[in-house]
Design an enzyme around this catalytic site. Structure first.
Site, PDB file in Angstrom:
ATOM      1  N   ASP A 158      -3.121  -7.900   9.961  1.00 22.42           N
ATOM      2  CA  ASP A 158      -2.652  -6.638   9.418  1.00 22.42           C
ATOM      3  C   ASP A 158      -3.563  -5.541   9.940  1.00 22.42           C
ATOM      4  OD1 ASP A 158      -0.706  -5.290   7.594  1.00 22.42           O
ATOM      5  OD2 ASP A 158      -2.585  -4.538   6.763  1.00 22.42           O
ATOM      6  N   THR A 159      -2.965  -4.426  10.316  1.00 27.04           N
ATOM      7  CA  THR A 159      -3.720  -3.306  10.869  1.00 27.04           C
ATOM      8  C   THR A 159      -3.365  -2.034  10.125  1.00 27.04           C
ATOM      9  OG1 THR A 159      -3.769  -4.359  13.036  1.00 27.04           O
ATOM     10  CG2 THR A 159      -4.167  -1.982  12.972  1.00 27.04           C
TER      11      THR A 159
END
Length: 191
Positions: A71-72
Site C-alpha cells: 500500500d502506498t
C-alpha cells in the site's frame, strides 16, 4: 516459469516492478475497505492496509505460495492524500503539492509461514506548477487512479525537482525492501 509468489494487487506498476527484478508471480486481486481509521497516522495506515490485503488474499487462496501485498500513500502536512475522486479533486491535490516537499509511505506485507512487513518512506519535492500545467496534466487522465494524483514514472516526472528515498517505493513497491522480505522466504532475486 511457474509463479514464485502471489501478488495481491491490481496495480500494473507493482507487477511490472516484480518482473523488473525477475520475480514470477500470479496476480490475485483483493477488495478491502481502504478508508483510514479516525485519527490513524499515515505510517500505521499503510502498514494496516498492506497487511489486510495479504490477509484477505490468504483467506481466499488455497495456494502454498507466499503472498505479497503493498500500500502506498502520499502524505502532505501529515495528511494522507489518497486517489482523487475526480478531475477537480486531482487539481486540488496537485495544487497542494506544487512547490512543496511531501512524503510517500509505501508498506509491503509478505505472508508465508510467518508475516513480515517493511516500510519505505521517501521525500519528493515538486517544482512550482502553474494552474495551466496542472489542468493539462489532469486532462491526460493519468492522475485519476494514483495516490496524490500523480505518477512519478509518467508525465508527472517533469514536476519532480528532487527525490530522497526509493523511486520504486514512490511507484508503489519499494524493491530494496521487497527483495529483503523475499529473501527471508528463500526467494532470491539474484541467484
Amino acid at each position: 516459469m511457474s509463479a514464485q509468489i502471489i501478488l495481491a494487487s491490481a496495480s500494473p506498476r507493482r507487477s511490472e516492478l516484480l518482473k523488473q527484478i525477475g520475480i514470477s508471480h500470479q496476480i490475485q486481486v483483493v477488495d478491502i475497505d481502504e478508508t483510514p481509521l479516525l485519527g490513524e497516522l499515515p505510517l500505521r495506515y499503510v502498514q494496516r492496509v498492506a497487511a489486510e490485503k495479504s490477509a484477505a488474499c490468504l483467506a481466499v487462496m488455497n495456494q502454498k505460495l507466499p503472498i505479497l501485498s503493498a500500500d502506498t500513500s502520499v502524505v502532505c502536512d501529515g495528511m494522507i492524500l489518497g486517489k482523487p475522486d475526480n478531475e477537480q479533486h486531482a487539481v486540488e491535490l496537485l495544487s497542494r503539492l506544487s512547490g512543496r516537499t511531501h512524503q510517500v509511505y509505501s508498506a509491503i506485507s509478505l505472508r508465508g509461514n510467518q508475516h513480515w512487513q517493511a516500510v519505505s518512506i521517501s521525500e519528493v519535492r515538486f517544482r512550482m506548477l502553474s494552474q495551466d500545467e496542472i489542468i493539462a496534466y489532469c486532462h491526460t487522465g493519468e492522475p485519476l487512479d494514483k495516490a496524490g494524483a500523480y505518477a512519478i514514472q509518467g508525465l508527472a516526472s517533469i514536476f519532480i525537482e528532487s527525490i530522497t528515498g526509493s523511486f520504486s517505493g514512490v511507484m508503489g513497491l519499494p524493491l530494496f525492501e521487497t527483495a529483503q522480505l523475499l529473501a527471508q522466504q528463500g526467494i532470491e532475486v539474484i541467484t
